[in-house]
Design a protein around this motif. Structure first.
Motif, PDB file in Angstrom:
ATOM      1  N   TYR A   1      -6.139   3.222  -8.400  1.00  0.00           N
ATOM      2  CA  TYR A   1      -6.147   3.285  -6.985  1.00  0.00           C
ATOM      3  C   TYR A   1      -7.523   3.141  -6.318  1.00  0.00           C
ATOM      4  O   TYR A   1      -8.423   3.900  -6.859  1.00  0.00           O
ATOM      5  CB  TYR A   1      -5.478   4.144  -6.394  1.00  0.00           C
ATOM      6  N   ILE A   2      -7.592   2.437  -5.276  1.00  0.00           N
ATOM      7  CA  ILE A   2      -8.616   2.875  -4.172  1.00  0.00           C
ATOM      8  C   ILE A   2      -7.916   3.465  -2.949  1.00  0.00           C
ATOM      9  O   ILE A   2      -6.869   3.179  -2.856  1.00  0.00           O
ATOM     10  CB  ILE A   2      -9.447   1.357  -3.962  1.00  0.00           C
ATOM     11  N   SER A   3      -8.710   4.208  -2.342  1.00  0.00           N
ATOM     12  CA  SER A   3      -8.028   5.290  -1.559  1.00  0.00           C
ATOM     13  C   SER A   3      -8.828   5.601  -0.483  1.00  0.00           C
ATOM     14  O   SER A   3     -10.187   5.738  -0.574  1.00  0.00           O
ATOM     15  CB  SER A   3      -7.427   6.564  -2.044  1.00  0.00           C
ATOM     16  N   THR A   4      -8.336   5.911   0.771  1.00  0.00           N
ATOM     17  CA  THR A   4      -8.991   6.468   1.906  1.00  0.00           C
ATOM     18  C   THR A   4      -8.186   7.762   2.579  1.00  0.00           C
ATOM     19  O   THR A   4      -7.245   7.707   2.309  1.00  0.00           O
ATOM     20  CB  THR A   4      -9.042   5.470   2.990  1.00  0.00           C
ATOM     21  N   VAL A   5      -8.995   8.366   3.368  1.00  0.00           N
ATOM     22  CA  VAL A   5      -8.288   9.350   3.989  1.00  0.00           C
ATOM     23  C   VAL A   5      -8.649   9.730   5.648  1.00  0.00           C
ATOM     24  O   VAL A   5      -9.859   9.227   5.661  1.00  0.00           O
ATOM     25  CB  VAL A   5      -8.605  10.977   3.425  1.00  0.00           C
TER      26      VAL A   5
ATOM     27  N   SER B   1       4.940   8.060  -0.177  1.00  0.00           N
ATOM     28  CA  SER B   1       5.610   6.580  -0.606  1.00  0.00           C
ATOM     29  C   SER B   1       5.118   6.557  -2.198  1.00  0.00           C
ATOM     30  O   SER B   1       5.632   5.598  -2.458  1.00  0.00           O
ATOM     31  CB  SER B   1       5.226   5.488   0.372  1.00  0.00           C
ATOM     32  N   VAL B   2       4.594   7.371  -2.763  1.00  0.00           N
ATOM     33  CA  VAL B   2       4.077   7.207  -4.112  1.00  0.00           C
ATOM     34  C   VAL B   2       4.456   8.475  -4.949  1.00  0.00           C
ATOM     35  O   VAL B   2       4.509   9.484  -4.378  1.00  0.00           O
ATOM     36  CB  VAL B   2       2.734   7.041  -4.083  1.00  0.00           C
ATOM     37  N   ASN B   3       4.398   8.426  -6.121  1.00  0.00           N
ATOM     38  CA  ASN B   3       4.505   9.667  -7.058  1.00  0.00           C
ATOM     39  C   ASN B   3       3.625  10.529  -6.848  1.00  0.00           C
ATOM     40  O   ASN B   3       2.511   9.872  -7.276  1.00  0.00           O
ATOM     41  CB  ASN B   3       4.881   9.222  -8.564  1.00  0.00           C
ATOM     42  N   SER B   4       3.663  11.636  -6.604  1.00  0.00           N
ATOM     43  CA  SER B   4       2.593  12.669  -6.335  1.00  0.00           C
ATOM     44  C   SER B   4       1.704  13.023  -7.852  1.00  0.00           C
ATOM     45  O   SER B   4       0.472  13.181  -7.573  1.00  0.00           O
ATOM     46  CB  SER B   4       3.067  13.960  -5.828  1.00  0.00           C
ATOM     47  N   SER B   5       2.319  12.566  -8.782  1.00  0.00           N
ATOM     48  CA  SER B   5       1.657  12.974 -10.019  1.00  0.00           C
ATOM     49  C   SER B   5       0.615  11.978 -10.345  1.00  0.00           C
ATOM     50  O   SER B   5      -0.563  12.350 -10.969  1.00  0.00           O
ATOM     51  CB  SER B   5       2.424  12.925 -11.032  1.00  0.00           C
TER      52      SER B   5
ATOM     53  N   THR C   1       0.984  -1.205  -0.115  1.00  0.00           N
ATOM     54  CA  THR C   1      -0.050  -0.016  -0.073  1.00  0.00           C
ATOM     55  C   THR C   1       0.960   1.318   0.133  1.00  0.00           C
ATOM     56  O   THR C   1       2.084   1.065   0.310  1.00  0.00           O
ATOM     57  CB  THR C   1      -0.902   0.082   1.212  1.00  0.00           C
ATOM     58  N   ASP C   2       0.194   2.385  -0.429  1.00  0.00           N
ATOM     59  CA  ASP C   2       1.077   3.621  -0.218  1.00  0.00           C
ATOM     60  C   ASP C   2       0.552   4.558   0.624  1.00  0.00           C
ATOM     61  O   ASP C   2      -0.948   4.497   0.821  1.00  0.00           O
ATOM     62  CB  ASP C   2       1.155   4.300  -1.716  1.00  0.00           C
ATOM     63  N   VAL C   3       1.094   5.718   1.329  1.00  0.00           N
ATOM     64  CA  VAL C   3       0.805   6.551   2.178  1.00  0.00           C
ATOM     65  C   VAL C   3       1.213   8.036   1.327  1.00  0.00           C
ATOM     66  O   VAL C   3       2.077   8.214   0.852  1.00  0.00           O
ATOM     67  CB  VAL C   3       0.988   6.306   3.339  1.00  0.00           C
ATOM     68  N   VAL C   4       0.330   9.012   1.699  1.00  0.00           N
ATOM     69  CA  VAL C   4       0.410  10.448   1.225  1.00  0.00           C
ATOM     70  C   VAL C   4      -0.073  11.373   2.481  1.00  0.00           C
ATOM     71  O   VAL C   4      -1.217  11.188   3.041  1.00  0.00           O
ATOM     72  CB  VAL C   4      -0.156  11.055   0.124  1.00  0.00           C
ATOM     73  N   ILE C   5       0.799  12.029   3.292  1.00  0.00           N
ATOM     74  CA  ILE C   5       0.515  12.769   4.360  1.00  0.00           C
ATOM     75  C   ILE C   5       0.570  14.151   3.936  1.00  0.00           C
ATOM     76  O   ILE C   5       1.546  14.851   3.506  1.00  0.00           O
ATOM     77  CB  ILE C   5       1.683  12.573   5.489  1.00  0.00           C
ATOM     78  N   THR C   6      -0.478  15.110   4.193  1.00  0.00           N
ATOM     79  CA  THR C   6      -0.655  16.493   3.806  1.00  0.00           C
ATOM     80  C   THR C   6      -0.831  17.248   5.243  1.00  0.00           C
ATOM     81  O   THR C   6      -0.988  16.667   6.150  1.00  0.00           O
ATOM     82  CB  THR C   6      -1.730  16.718   2.527  1.00  0.00           C
TER      83      THR C   6
ATOM     84  N   TYR D   1      -3.617   9.969   3.627  1.00  0.00           N
ATOM     85  CA  TYR D   1      -4.233   9.226   2.697  1.00  0.00           C
ATOM     86  C   TYR D   1      -3.480   8.131   2.206  1.00  0.00           C
ATOM     87  O   TYR D   1      -2.270   7.997   2.392  1.00  0.00           O
ATOM     88  CB  TYR D   1      -4.042  10.329   1.260  1.00  0.00           C
ATOM     89  N   MET D   2      -4.297   7.026   2.112  1.00  0.00           N
ATOM     90  CA  MET D   2      -3.777   5.788   1.812  1.00  0.00           C
ATOM     91  C   MET D   2      -4.558   5.098   0.421  1.00  0.00           C
ATOM     92  O   MET D   2      -5.357   5.553   0.195  1.00  0.00           O
ATOM     93  CB  MET D   2      -4.519   4.672   2.830  1.00  0.00           C
ATOM     94  N   PHE D   3      -3.464   4.383  -0.404  1.00  0.00           N
ATOM     95  CA  PHE D   3      -3.868   4.072  -1.604  1.00  0.00           C
ATOM     96  C   PHE D   3      -3.405   2.609  -1.640  1.00  0.00           C
ATOM     97  O   PHE D   3      -2.498   2.056  -1.126  1.00  0.00           O
ATOM     98  CB  PHE D   3      -3.030   5.031  -2.669  1.00  0.00           C
ATOM     99  N   GLN D   4      -3.964   2.109  -2.406  1.00  0.00           N
ATOM    100  CA  GLN D   4      -4.075   0.610  -2.699  1.00  0.00           C
ATOM    101  C   GLN D   4      -4.343   0.486  -4.282  1.00  0.00           C
ATOM    102  O   GLN D   4      -5.169   0.868  -4.952  1.00  0.00           O
ATOM    103  CB  GLN D   4      -4.964  -0.363  -2.236  1.00  0.00           C
TER     104      GLN D   4
END
Length: 457
Positions: free
Chosen positions: A123-127, A90-94, A75-80, A141-144
């Motif tokens: 992706y499927i995603s949650t926040v 942990s993933v390309n922001s684009s 899985t991947d994560v984005v923190i804002t 933000y979590m991504f699968q």
């Protein structure tokens, strides 16, 4: 008769084929959708876990560590921050910028799903919102990746195609043996298949004889039972095993990365290594239990019976396990008269009693007492393990021998169980030709009764 037989056979074929197609389609859709839902729940839970850590330590190091842990997972994560500016990823922001622009509910404390369109999106995603002192300070933000769903669908399509071909061949074969006398039982079978196609597998067909029609009735009954069992077992097993294996592996990977990549004090390093060791032991125990159950299921589990003097055997049990009870402020008492003998595998019998005593310790409190009593009745040996612990709720009793089932789910990790101990106990007792029963009342304690064929003098 032949013409009517062909008509009935053709009608039965068309109806059965249509119902099976609908049933397979519904089952196919249900499996995919339920799996996606499980992944979204797991994704949200993972995001909430990261949120809990970040609310305590919302700094650059913690953000980097969370992103680093997810870079090693699937899985991947984005923190804002509160303005949705990326602080760690942990993933390309684009790839995920469009998800960050989607509106987030300010009242969704437990988080929300912002992307579940697995058919068209990558992706499927949650926040999950990050708050401190009641103020929003950021988001997790979590991504699968949805590629695994497409792979699942491809495998399901192959399996369903094979099942469909088998069903068609089987139905055509039945047509050859149809006759005018088959009309009434065929109607009953048609009703049964309609019931199955609607998702109700509680089918009951009468015995029609030892012929092809009887075999068909039995096959439909077995199909309903198997579909019901497979549906429940698949969902339970996938959900349980993914959760039970992912959690310790995530801890091990995460803390191993921290130990490897950070300059830590000796105290912090030892703390992290202790956590890794605890999770490794827990994972090893779970894998061992799974292997044991797999061997039992395949009938490759060795039971080497010998004649056991239960008085001597129980004295050794008492000597071996009393310190564990004493350490917890509890008491272990063993009662067995010397004339009782039992033909059993000593190591496996000890494993059975160990698992039951381990449960007694976990679910009892300081001052509680556990008793092992051995008696005989009509050439049977009866072993009872009686504790005065907090007991098991009546509604939970039918399920306690199920694999991965835990009565106290909120304390499962604290207590250290894998949810496999009682399942192994049940299988080992049955492998000895015995039976196991349980009685319990909340607040008063629990009684496990093991009954074996024995020898008395």
């Amino acid at each position: 008769m032949k013409k009517l037989s062909m008509k009935l056979g053709l009608l039965f074929f068309l109806i059965l084929f249509g119902l099976e197609t609908i049933m397979f389609f519904l089952l196919h859709s249900t499996l995919v959708e339920s799996r996606v839902e499980e992944e979204l729940i797991a994704l949200q839970t993972r995001g909430n876990s990261h949120r809990a850590i970040l609310e305590k330590h919302f700094d650059e190091n913690t953000i980097s560590h969370v992103a680093l842990m997810e870079s090693e997972a699937n899985t991947d994560v984005v923190i804002t921050d509160s303005n949705k500016e990326i602080l760690g990823s942990s993933v390309n922001s684009s790839y995920i910028q469009a998800y960050l622009e989607r509106p987030v509910s300010s009242s969704a404390r437990e988080g929300q799903t912002i992307g579940d369109n697995w058919k068209e999106e990558d992706y499927i995603s949650t926040v999950s919102p990050i708050e401190q002192n009641g103020q929003l300070i950021g988001h997790v933000y979590m991504f699968q990746d949805t590629a695994w769903i497409q792979s699942l669908i491809s495998r399901l399509n192959e399996q369903f195609l094979l099942a469909g071909l088998i069903a068609v061949i089987f139905t055509i074969t039945i047509i050859i043996f149809l006759s005018r006398a088959l009309a009434r039982p065929l109607i009953k079978m048609k009703e049964a298949t309609s019931q199955i196609s609607s998702g109700d597998f509680s089918v009951s067909l009468p015995k029609t004889g030892d012929d092809e029609l009887g075999d068909l009735a039995q096959s439909i009954q077995l199909l309903a039972n198997d579909l019901n069992y497979l549906r429940e077992e698949r969902n339970d097993f996938l959900s349980s095993i993914s959760h039970e294996l992912r959690t310790p592996l995530t801890y091990i990977k995460g803390y191993a990365d921290i130990v490897q990549k950070r300059d830590l004090s000796a105290e912090d390093r030892n703390q992290y290594l202790s956590i890794i060791l605890e999770e490794t032991i827990r994972l090893s125990e779970m894998v061992k239990n799974l292997f044991d159950l797999a061997k039992i299921d395949k009938n490759t589990f060795d039971i080497k019976k010998t004649h056991i003097d239960l008085q001597d055997f129980m004295k050794k049990i008492e000597t071996k396990f009393s310190p564990a009870f004493t350490e917890k402020g509890m008491k272990l008492s063993v009662g067995c008269r010397e004339t009782i003998r039992l033909s059993a595998d000593a190591s496996r019998l000890e494993q059975i009693i160990y698992n039951l005593l381990d449960n007694a310790i976990k679910y009892s409190s300081f001052g509680d007492k556990t008793t092992i009593s051995v008696s005989t009745s009509k050439k049977h040996v009866i072993i009872r393990i009686i504790d005065s612990g907090r007991g098991i709720p009546e509604k939970e009793l039918p399920f306690i021998f199920n694999r991965f089932y835990r009565v106290d789910k909120s304390r499962a990790r604290t207590l250290g169980g894998t949810g496999l101990g009682l399942a192994i106990v049940k299988e080992l007792v049955h492998a000895h030709g015995g039976t196991i029963s349980v009685w319990s009342r909340e607040g008063e304690g629990t009684v496990f009764e093991l009954v074996f064929k024995g020898e008395t003098e």
